[in-house]
Design a protein around this motif. Structure first.
Motif, PDB file in Angstrom:
ATOM      1  N   TRP A  15       0.833  -1.201   0.000  1.00 18.91           N
ATOM      2  CA  TRP A  15       0.000   0.000   0.000  1.00 18.91           C
ATOM      3  C   TRP A  15       0.874   1.260   0.000  1.00 18.91           C
ATOM      4  O   TRP A  15       0.611   2.214  -0.737  1.00 18.91           O
ATOM      5  CB  TRP A  15      -0.928  -0.023   1.220  1.00 18.91           C
ATOM      6  N   LEU A  16       1.902   1.262   0.830  1.00 19.87           N
ATOM      7  CA  LEU A  16       2.800   2.417   0.886  1.00 19.87           C
ATOM      8  C   LEU A  16       3.542   2.612  -0.432  1.00 19.87           C
ATOM      9  O   LEU A  16       3.757   3.750  -0.874  1.00 19.87           O
ATOM     10  CB  LEU A  16       3.792   2.264   2.042  1.00 19.87           C
ATOM     11  N   THR A  21       7.246   3.989  -4.814  1.00 18.90           N
ATOM     12  CA  THR A  21       8.607   3.497  -4.532  1.00 18.90           C
ATOM     13  C   THR A  21       8.747   1.995  -4.761  1.00 18.90           C
ATOM     14  O   THR A  21       9.595   1.367  -4.148  1.00 18.90           O
ATOM     15  CB  THR A  21       8.975   3.808  -3.076  1.00 18.90           C
ATOM     16  N   LYS A  22       7.926   1.434  -5.636  1.00 18.05           N
ATOM     17  CA  LYS A  22       7.934  -0.024  -5.820  1.00 18.05           C
ATOM     18  C   LYS A  22       9.320  -0.521  -6.133  1.00 18.05           C
ATOM     19  O   LYS A  22      10.019   0.106  -6.915  1.00 18.05           O
ATOM     20  CB  LYS A  22       6.975  -0.420  -6.940  1.00 18.05           C
ATOM     21  N   PRO A  23       9.782  -1.590  -5.634  1.00 16.48           N
ATOM     22  CA  PRO A  23       9.328  -2.483  -4.574  1.00 16.48           C
ATOM     23  C   PRO A  23      10.021  -2.235  -3.241  1.00 16.48           C
ATOM     24  O   PRO A  23      10.060  -3.100  -2.387  1.00 16.48           O
ATOM     25  CB  PRO A  23       9.709  -3.845  -5.117  1.00 16.48           C
ATOM     26  N   LEU A  24      10.576  -1.051  -3.061  1.00 19.46           N
ATOM     27  CA  LEU A  24      11.395  -0.764  -1.887  1.00 19.46           C
ATOM     28  C   LEU A  24      10.646  -0.982  -0.565  1.00 19.46           C
ATOM     29  O   LEU A  24      11.121  -1.711   0.317  1.00 19.46           O
ATOM     30  CB  LEU A  24      11.924   0.671  -1.955  1.00 19.46           C
TER      31      LEU A  24
END
Length: 88
Positions: free
Chosen positions: A41-42, A48-51
């Protein structure tokens, strides 16, 4: 008739002893899953995928394992205290 009651009591006693341990795996999996969902969700919110999913997954694993071992330790202490109170 008496033998059936004894067997039923033995099974009931075993279930009472095992019951606190039966949900530990589910609790661990749910904790990790919820942290992964939070990271997903964040990531969507901040782009910021996948951080953040990776960070939250590791945080979920750490928190889940901490909770798992804390619960095991508490149950072990409670079991030892209970064993000390039994008459010989």
């Amino acid at each position: 008739m008496i033998d059936k009651r004894r067997n039923k009591g033995a099974g009931s006693k075993a279930m009472r002893e095992l019951a606190p341990y039966m949900n530990l795996g589910i609790n661990l999996a749910v904790t990790i899953g919820l942290f992964c969902l939070l990271g997903w969700w964040l990531d969507g919110k901040f782009g910021t995928k996948p951080l953040l999913i990776i960070i939250c997954a590791f945080a979920g694993i750490a928190f889940g394992m901490y909770n798992f071992f804390r619960t095991i330790s508490d149950l072990d202490k409670k079991k030892k205290r209970g064993a000390g109170n039994k008459p010989k």
